[in-house]
Design a protein around this motif. Sequence first.
Motif, short mmCIF file in Angstrom:
data_model
loop_
_atom_site.label_atom_id
_atom_site.label_comp_id
_atom_site.label_asym_id
_atom_site.label_seq_id
_atom_site.Cartn_x
_atom_site.Cartn_y
_atom_site.Cartn_z
N PRO A 293 -35.10 11.84 52.18
CA PRO A 293 -35.53 11.12 50.97
C PRO A 293 -34.77 9.83 50.73
N LEU A 294 -35.36 8.92 49.98
CA LEU A 294 -34.67 7.70 49.55
C LEU A 294 -34.05 8.03 48.19
N ALA A 295 -32.73 7.90 48.10
CA ALA A 295 -32.04 8.44 46.92
C ALA A 295 -32.27 7.60 45.66
N ASN A 296 -32.11 6.31 45.77
CA ASN A 296 -32.22 5.47 44.58
C ASN A 296 -33.25 4.37 44.82
N PRO A 297 -34.55 4.74 44.84
CA PRO A 297 -35.55 3.72 45.12
C PRO A 297 -35.44 2.58 44.11
N GLY A 298 -35.59 1.38 44.61
CA GLY A 298 -35.41 0.20 43.75
C GLY A 298 -34.08 -0.46 44.02
N PHE A 299 -33.09 0.31 44.54
CA PHE A 299 -31.77 -0.24 44.87
C PHE A 299 -31.32 0.11 46.28
N ASP A 300 -31.50 1.39 46.69
CA ASP A 300 -31.08 1.79 48.04
C ASP A 300 -31.99 1.15 49.07
N SER A 301 -31.40 0.70 50.17
CA SER A 301 -32.25 0.24 51.26
C SER A 301 -31.91 0.99 52.53
N SER A 302 -31.34 2.19 52.38
CA SER A 302 -31.10 3.07 53.52
C SER A 302 -31.59 4.46 53.17
N LEU A 303 -32.33 5.06 54.10
CA LEU A 303 -32.60 6.49 53.96
C LEU A 303 -31.34 7.19 54.41
N ARG A 304 -30.98 8.25 53.73
CA ARG A 304 -29.64 8.79 53.96
C ARG A 304 -29.68 10.31 54.08
N LEU A 305 -29.22 10.81 55.23
CA LEU A 305 -29.03 12.27 55.39
C LEU A 305 -27.75 12.60 54.64
N THR A 306 -27.86 13.28 53.52
CA THR A 306 -26.66 13.50 52.70
C THR A 306 -25.95 14.79 53.06
#
Length: 590
Positions: free
Chosen positions: A201-214
Amino acid sequence: MSTTKRRVAWKRSFAPALSRFVFIWTWPPSTIPAPRSFPKKISGTRASSKRFAAPDLSTNSTRNRRSKVSYYTSLRDYIKTLESREKLFRIQREVCRETELEPLVRWQFRGLPESERRAFLFEKVASVTGRQYNMSVLSGACASSRAIYALGMGCREEEIFDRWINAQKHPIDPVVVPMGPVQEIDIDSHHDDAVDSIPVPLANPGFDSSLRLTAALWVTADPETGQRNVGIYSGYIRKGGRISVGLGAGKDSRIHLDKAREKGAPLKAAVVIGPTPNLIYAAASTFPYGVDEYAVAGAIAGKPLELVRCRTADLYVPAQAEMILEGEVSLDEMDHNWPFGEFSGYMAGRGKYPRFIVKHITQRKNPILLDLVAAHPPCEGSKLKQISTEAIFYHGLKENIGMSGVKQVAIHEESGGWGFFVIQLKARQPAHAWQALNSAASLTPGLGKIFIVVDEDIDPHDLDAVMWALVFRVQPHRDIQTVTGRRPMMDPSAVSPAQPGWHHHYPEPHGSSALLINALRKWNYPPVALPAKEYMERARQLWQELELPPLKPKSPWHGYELGHWPEELRNAAAAVAAWREPEEGGKKES
Ligand SMILES: Cc1cc2nc3c(=O)[nH]c(=O)nc-3n(C[C@H](O)[C@H](O)[C@H](O)COP(=O)(O)O)c2cc1C
């Protein structure tokens, strides 16, 4: 995926039998060097066939209860318990992984009391492109609330701390089994497609520009000693299945990578997706270098973790996990990374991270992607850090520094779970306050921005009580010091975000700083100005008789003496409470 060669290595008929009996492999096999900390003794233990029943809350003895129940056998097993305890929302409608999934889960941290938070199981995940994924996503399942964290530990909320202390004192080494469900399917080509098929998932759409395996557990070994490390480091996923790893300075696997660089050989690594929660708890914790997180996770569960050997490396991974990405961390290929949300609650900057080259993938059928809600506190990331760091610092101060007067260590989640420490101390001499403060600040150079010691009558977990101590037990010119030479942890107050790569900078020459505050009483005080205990207890009875709303007592809930209270004043107070005139006489005190 049609060209992906899949080899079913796990006979379905054999799987149920394996879950009942564990075959212990002879370890170490003569051809494979054993990591230094690896199973010291292999006993012929059998995995219990008993499922983890939700803890029997009627008994008070952890030891008794632990002998009766066994820990979750897999993430799937844990999901059943979350659901039976009404701690899971199962979402069956389609949800977009870029725009909807994380914002939906985030609402419970920004709009629900902690007690009402749950895990979310997204069964139908799609992409903005319309792509449908075969994997479901489990988010918020490890640390959305203390109650969920306790379920993940397999204990009651009030037992979490003791279980952490026990896990540090009595780790249980893992055992190696010949095979496990995580190797049910092998993917030995087209790895980029396989990585692309994970609905990160994209964690903070609108600001994040990396998909991140958390919730990615990175397993690596020290190139010199073979010492294993298992740490949670974010895996940044780019279009085309590219992964880079956010190994922070000083982190244990980063030390492995630096040593691999010195030797000129790439660092083998395995990324574990979807383990049981005990492993998430251990891998997110900052232990001293050399502690085996698998053994800590075993101690949390009360039984050894079962590991299988990776297909392509001498690394060992949990047999019951959902998916393993095997590969190498490149020594020279770095990927430029786009910003993402960090534990400070702010966006981090752009950076360069080492590329991870996937060589082989093993997985269960229909694997589940485990996701952790990270960045702005409160979130799972801050809860994970807070709970284990409290226990690690308590253990470090008591056992390693030998400070017997340390009663509690509290970290406040709003500080990302790593920034604001309150140590409750019974000081035997004035210098103990500074010993505790300096020792805590030195345990890990990046952890802690504000350290406060408080007396035994101050509840370190209650910010109201801490604030009261800060104002009336502290003189700033006398009781506050700053220490420098610290590593800023993605802290935008230490380095201007206008500087490229600011979030990894060590500001020369003094690094960042921390505040040490001695909030102990320096001399005897007059009593706490609340009604004395006996009056409050009587009033509580009255409260109940009047059927007023239920009370949650907050410390201090009654007045008490703090050393300075002359007999004359004690007698005067008793006289007035009995409607008598106080007697004048003796030494006058105010
Ligand atoms: C959701 C989440 C994401 C994390 N991402 C990173 C990361 O990208 N890089 C990093 O250095 N630490 C990251 N951490 C913190 C590490 O897990 C933590 O420092 C842990 O102690 C690392 O293991 P180690 O002590 O064995 O190095 C993350 C923690 C959480 C909970």
